[in-house]
Design an enzyme around this catalytic site. Sequence first.
Site, PDB file in Angstrom:
ATOM      1  N   SER A 136       2.784 -25.500  -7.647  1.00 41.04           N
ATOM      2  CA  SER A 136       3.957 -24.678  -7.341  1.00 41.04           C
ATOM      3  C   SER A 136       3.568 -23.221  -7.152  1.00 41.04           C
ATOM      4  O   SER A 136       2.600 -22.747  -7.759  1.00 41.04           O
ATOM      5  CB  SER A 136       4.984 -24.788  -8.470  1.00 41.04           C
ATOM      6  OG  SER A 136       6.007 -23.817  -8.320  1.00 41.04           O
ATOM      7  N   TYR A 161       7.595 -24.209 -16.914  1.00 43.42           N
ATOM      8  CA  TYR A 161       7.362 -24.989 -15.696  1.00 43.42           C
ATOM      9  C   TYR A 161       6.072 -24.539 -15.012  1.00 43.42           C
ATOM     10  O   TYR A 161       5.216 -25.351 -14.648  1.00 43.42           O
ATOM     11  CB  TYR A 161       8.557 -24.831 -14.753  1.00 43.42           C
ATOM     12  CG  TYR A 161       8.330 -25.413 -13.377  1.00 43.42           C
ATOM     13  CD1 TYR A 161       8.237 -26.787 -13.196  1.00 43.42           C
ATOM     14  CD2 TYR A 161       8.205 -24.585 -12.263  1.00 43.42           C
ATOM     15  CE1 TYR A 161       8.018 -27.335 -11.935  1.00 43.42           C
ATOM     16  CE2 TYR A 161       8.000 -25.116 -11.000  1.00 43.42           C
ATOM     17  CZ  TYR A 161       7.895 -26.488 -10.841  1.00 43.42           C
ATOM     18  OH  TYR A 161       7.676 -27.017  -9.598  1.00 43.42           O
TER      19      TYR A 161
END
Length: 341
Positions: A136, A161
């Site tokens: 990501s 995350y």
Amino acid sequence: MNGKLNGPHETFLITGVVGFIGFFLTRSLLDQGCNVVGIDNLNDYYGLNLKNSRLEALSLYDRFTFLKADISDKEILLKIFKEYKPRVVVNLAAQAGVRYSIENPDAYIQSNIVGFFNILEACRHHPVEHLLYASSSSVYGSNQKVPFEEMDFVDHPVSLYAATKKSNELMAHTYSHLYKIPATGLRFFTVYGPMGRPDMAYFGFADKYFSGEPIKIFNNGDFENDLYRDFTYIDDIVEGIERLICNPPQGEVQHEVYNIGNNNPEKLMVFIETLEKAFSNKLKRKVEFNKIFEPIKPGDVPATYASTERLQQAVGFKPKTPIEVGLQKFADWYVDYYKVK
């Protein structure tokens, strides 16, 4: 692999197969005649109606096999690898979302850490030609230097995350080093498009508008120093993945990481205005969101901006869809799918 997808000779294992990216990648591979075994646990992070719609569309293909399973279950995962012997694995199963990681951290450790470890173990015991996995843009944290380059220092994540995604890259590098697993990490930048994730801002803006509610914009109402995002259309994401599938890393440690982003960051407010125009075009009337401005949320970053030079050098491709085109396709789909007026 010989630089192209080999149709019926290839068996792909796609995890998170009825997720946003998983669905579009799988459909594209099936259209090219490939065999796809898809895994998904069909969790309820967002409503199942959309996931079921994606699954119904994929189930029309004879070469598609769906298995309801969770990658955090190591025993089941190893059985799947042993039975189907995939040549290529694309791990897109993960607990997504920056803000949700503050509310429910356990889900991120279970899926993104334990689950990914199980994927690596399965590839170790049942060797594959190439493992690709979702990382990501969030790994760049609050880096001030832009555009973000793959060799930048990324040891200061600002959300759990992001930390799990950075951990995935470290784990994959280690397994490539120890067990010669060709692995490629994909740092996605704000993916959008039809049938996308309802938890993403653009989708939420549409939901709020058609429910008669205001939208919340987390930029303090500061238009001069607005948030910038590298919005990347889903078709560009899929093409980038497909090109990389055919180019597993070479060298002593067979591990690479690539940005897949639009290389053209947009101000959040420009993105919102473009979305309003797209709905106006589709509905043949003026659409304007009622906006409430609030402070930036913990874990959010001021800007995401991808350098795509390494991707271009590796596979001769960079994402190119402008937001005017991508958001119009989203608005057209949304109005038709939800039958709004």
